[in-house]
Design an enzyme around this catalytic site. Structure first.
Site, PDB file in Angstrom:
ATOM      1  CE  LYS A   1     -22.882  29.835   0.506  1.00 57.09           C
ATOM      2  NZ  LYS A   1     -23.890  30.089   1.522  1.00 57.09           N
TER       3      LYS A   1
ATOM      4  CE  LYS B   1     -16.263  21.980   0.548  1.00 56.79           C
ATOM      5  NZ  LYS B   1     -17.515  21.367   0.096  1.00 56.79           N
TER       6      LYS B   1
ATOM      7  CE  LYS C   1     -27.772  27.153  10.629  1.00 58.86           C
ATOM      8  NZ  LYS C   1     -28.603  27.352   9.448  1.00 58.86           N
TER       9      LYS C   1
END
Ligand code: TRP
Length: 335
Positions: free
Chosen positions: A201, A198, A115
């Site tokens: 979202k 996978k 991040k």
């Protein structure tokens, strides 16, 4: 007060919208979990602040997330569903745990490294202490089990280390040692453009997932453009035809038919036929959910009411733990 049931706790940061993958996971899971466990689910809005958020949007997203869970069928009577920031004990416990956590442990966190590479201009201290807040989320409820994805494994390990630090400093047995929960493996829904990973979202590529509140038009488009191989024969082969296998899996779960039967149905037909039918099926499945979601979003007062009820239930448990921790650490607990 002894718990009859073990406690499961899970949080979700408010980024992106829930996906078809969540829908399929939820259908299989929530009902049986709520019967077996005492379940706590929360919206991690404090964690969301570790990256820059537009205030208006953040607020809307919190409502939206809450409504999405309800629309997906998470029952607020059988589960405790709440917003993280509504329980001030999270931030309070987080501070105490921060003072027990060595910098070196946080430095090792791969998510922090990733991040801070992604948000070079905003490497704030919250991004660094993110996993401590997550540990506080978990320990505050004396959770037994925490369902987490692969990407949160390391944070979960750190949470367990923090319990050990606490035990070493203050004596064992005050805070429950939590474990990662590995549910029974349901159908895994993969990313539409890259079936090796996978469906998520928070995928940067919107085409990789169908959100549960996508418009029918968007759903049609995404399914039809899903990546498949250049062969034409419909067979289920995860190795050779992972994209097609993913579509067949979704089809099978939503239609409640075995994969073989679906394969037989498309014998001699092109992938395109399957995609058109699957797109219709997904639209049909998600329609009532999107409608329920829209109704909920039009009634913010009702959502706020449910949030408040959830917070009242959650705080009962959180308060007990914080009181214990205050007493243990020598802080004077004030009601
Ligand atoms: N970090 C988690 C994620 O990004 C969200 C989260 C915050 C969480 N606190 C938690 C998950 C506590 C489980 C338990 O997915």
């Amino acid at each position: 007060m002894a718990d009859q049931k073990k406690v499961i706790l899970s949080g979700s940061t408010v980024t992106g919208d829930l996906t078809l993958g969540n829908y399929i996971g939820a259908m299989n899971n929530w009902k049986s979990l709520q019967e077996q466990y005492n379940c706590y689910y929360f919206i991690a809005d404090l964690h969301a602040l570790t990256v820059a958020q537009d205030p208006k949007q953040l607020k809307e997203r919190c409502f939206s997330f809450f409504a999405q869970y309800l629309a997906l069928g998470l029952d607020p009577k059988e589960n405790t569903i709440f917003v993280q920031s509504h329980i001030h004990e999270h931030a309070e416990l987080s501070w105490i745990l921060t003072c027990l956590t060595p910098m070196g442990y946080l430095n090792r966190m791969t998510q922090f490294k990733e991040k801070s590479q992604k948000h070079v201009k905003n490497i704030n201290a919250g991004l660094f202490t993110y996993p401590v807040l997550m540990a506080a989320d978990i320990l505050l409820y004396q959770a037994d089990l925490v369902p987490v994805g692969e990407d949160q494994r390391q944070h979960m390990e750190l949470c367990r280390d923090i319990v050990t630090f606490f035990d070493n400093r203050y004596g064992e047995g005050k805070i429950k040692m939590p474990e990662a929960y590995i549910g029974k493996q349901g159908a895994r829904v993969m990313a539409l453009q890259d079936p090796s990973k996978k469906m998520s979202k928070s995928d940067d590529n919107e085409k990789n997932f169908v959100s549960i509140i996508d418009t029918p038009k968007k759903i049609q488009k995404k399914i039809k453009s899903a990546q498949t191989d250049s062969d034409t024969v419909v067979t289920f082969d995860k190795e050779a035809k992972p994209g097609l296998a993913n579509l067949l899996t979704i089809y099978s779960v939503l239609s409640e038919q075995p994969i073989d039967k679906i394969v037989a149905q498309y014998e001699g037909k092109m992938y395109g036929h399957l995609k058109v039918d699957l797109a219709d099926l997904v639209v049909e499945t998600l329609n009532p959910i999107r409608e329920k979601y829209e109704d909920l979003m039009n009634d913010k007062a009702y959502l706020e009411d449910l949030m408040e009820q959830g917070a009242i239930k959650a705080r009962e448990r959180a308060r007990d733990t914080l009181k214990l921790v205050y007493e243990t650490t020598g802080l004077i607990y004030r009601r």
